[in-house]
Design an enzyme around this catalytic site. Structure first.
Site, short mmCIF file in Angstrom:
data_model
loop_
_atom_site.label_atom_id
_atom_site.label_comp_id
_atom_site.label_asym_id
_atom_site.label_seq_id
_atom_site.Cartn_x
_atom_site.Cartn_y
_atom_site.Cartn_z
N HIS A 56 0.84 -1.19 0.00
CA HIS A 56 0.00 0.00 0.00
C HIS A 56 0.88 1.24 0.00
O HIS A 56 2.10 1.16 0.16
CB HIS A 56 -0.93 0.00 1.21
P1 TYD Z 1 -2.13 -2.56 7.77
O1 TYD Z 1 -1.39 -1.27 7.89
O2 TYD Z 1 -3.23 -2.64 6.78
O3 TYD Z 1 -1.06 -3.69 7.53
P2 TYD Z 1 -0.58 -4.37 6.17
O4 TYD Z 1 -0.73 -3.34 5.11
O5 TYD Z 1 0.82 -4.78 6.42
O6 TYD Z 1 -1.49 -5.53 5.97
O7 TYD Z 1 -2.70 -2.92 9.20
C1 TYD Z 1 -3.39 -4.12 9.43
C2 TYD Z 1 -4.59 -3.85 10.32
O8 TYD Z 1 -4.15 -3.33 11.57
C3 TYD Z 1 -5.52 -2.81 9.72
O9 TYD Z 1 -6.68 -3.43 9.24
C4 TYD Z 1 -5.89 -1.92 10.87
C5 TYD Z 1 -4.95 -2.24 11.98
N1 TYD Z 1 -4.08 -1.10 12.36
C6 TYD Z 1 -4.51 -0.24 13.34
O10 TYD Z 1 -5.62 -0.37 13.90
N2 TYD Z 1 -3.67 0.79 13.72
C7 TYD Z 1 -2.47 0.98 13.13
O11 TYD Z 1 -1.74 1.95 13.51
C8 TYD Z 1 -2.05 0.10 12.08
C9 TYD Z 1 -0.73 0.29 11.40
C10 TYD Z 1 -2.88 -0.93 11.74
#
Ligand code: TYD
Length: 134
Positions: free
Chosen positions: A50
């Site tokens: 992303h």
């Molecule tokens: P995400 O940043 O989407 O991770 P990746 O892109 O590596 O899969 O984060 C995964 C989940 O974690 C997302 O659905 C929401 C939660 N999240 C939070 O609640 N707070 C945060 O600060 C982060 C980074 C993620």
């Protein structure tokens, strides 16, 4: 700072164990609003895939190693992080994936914004379209 770059953090070497630290404004060019970490990554898994419209980040391999692959749609680069005293500064507007996590690796990420699902671009084609509008 519109380009990703490695920032060397202070190291206080000591026979009792070494110490490093990071201060906003001094080592990172943004105010630190949030920290999160990635750990217990199963072999072969990757994170990310992303871009953020607004959030700037500093990514530190506190333990182990992993690769951060970045592109702004024109330039592409991969940074292998494997030392706890290097931080990778990632400006807003860079597509990123994190892969090749070693066993027991631990990624600490300092971010300039609160978590905001709306700040994510999760589709690479949408990302490239968005870059054209800037
Ligand atoms: P995400 O940043 O989407 O991770 P990746 O892109 O590596 O899969 O984060 C995964 C989940 O974690 C997302 O659905 C929401 C939660 N999240 C939070 O609640 N707070 C945060 O600060 C982060 C980074 C993620």
């Amino acid at each position: 700072m519109n380009k990703p770059e490695i920032i060397q953090l202070p190291r206080v070497l000591d026979n009792r164990g070494n110490l490093s630290f990071v201060e906003q404004g001094r080592h990172v060019p943004f105010s630190i609003r949030r920290s999160y970490w990635i750990y217990d990554v199963p072999g072969g898994e990757g994170r990310g895939g992303h871009a953020f419209r607004r959030a700037q980040e500093l990514i530190i391999a506190l333990s182990g190693s992993f690769d951060v692959c970045l592109t702004d749609g024109v330039d592409s680069m991969t940074f292998s992080l494997n030392r706890s005293y290097y931080g990778l500064y990632v400006p807003a507007g860079w597509w990123r994936t994190i892969e090749n996590f070693s066993t027991n690796s631990f990624a600490l990420i300092l971010a300039s914004t609160d978590y905001d699902a709306e700040d994510y671009i999760r589709n690479f084609e949408h990302f490239k379209e968005w870059k054209k509008t800037l």
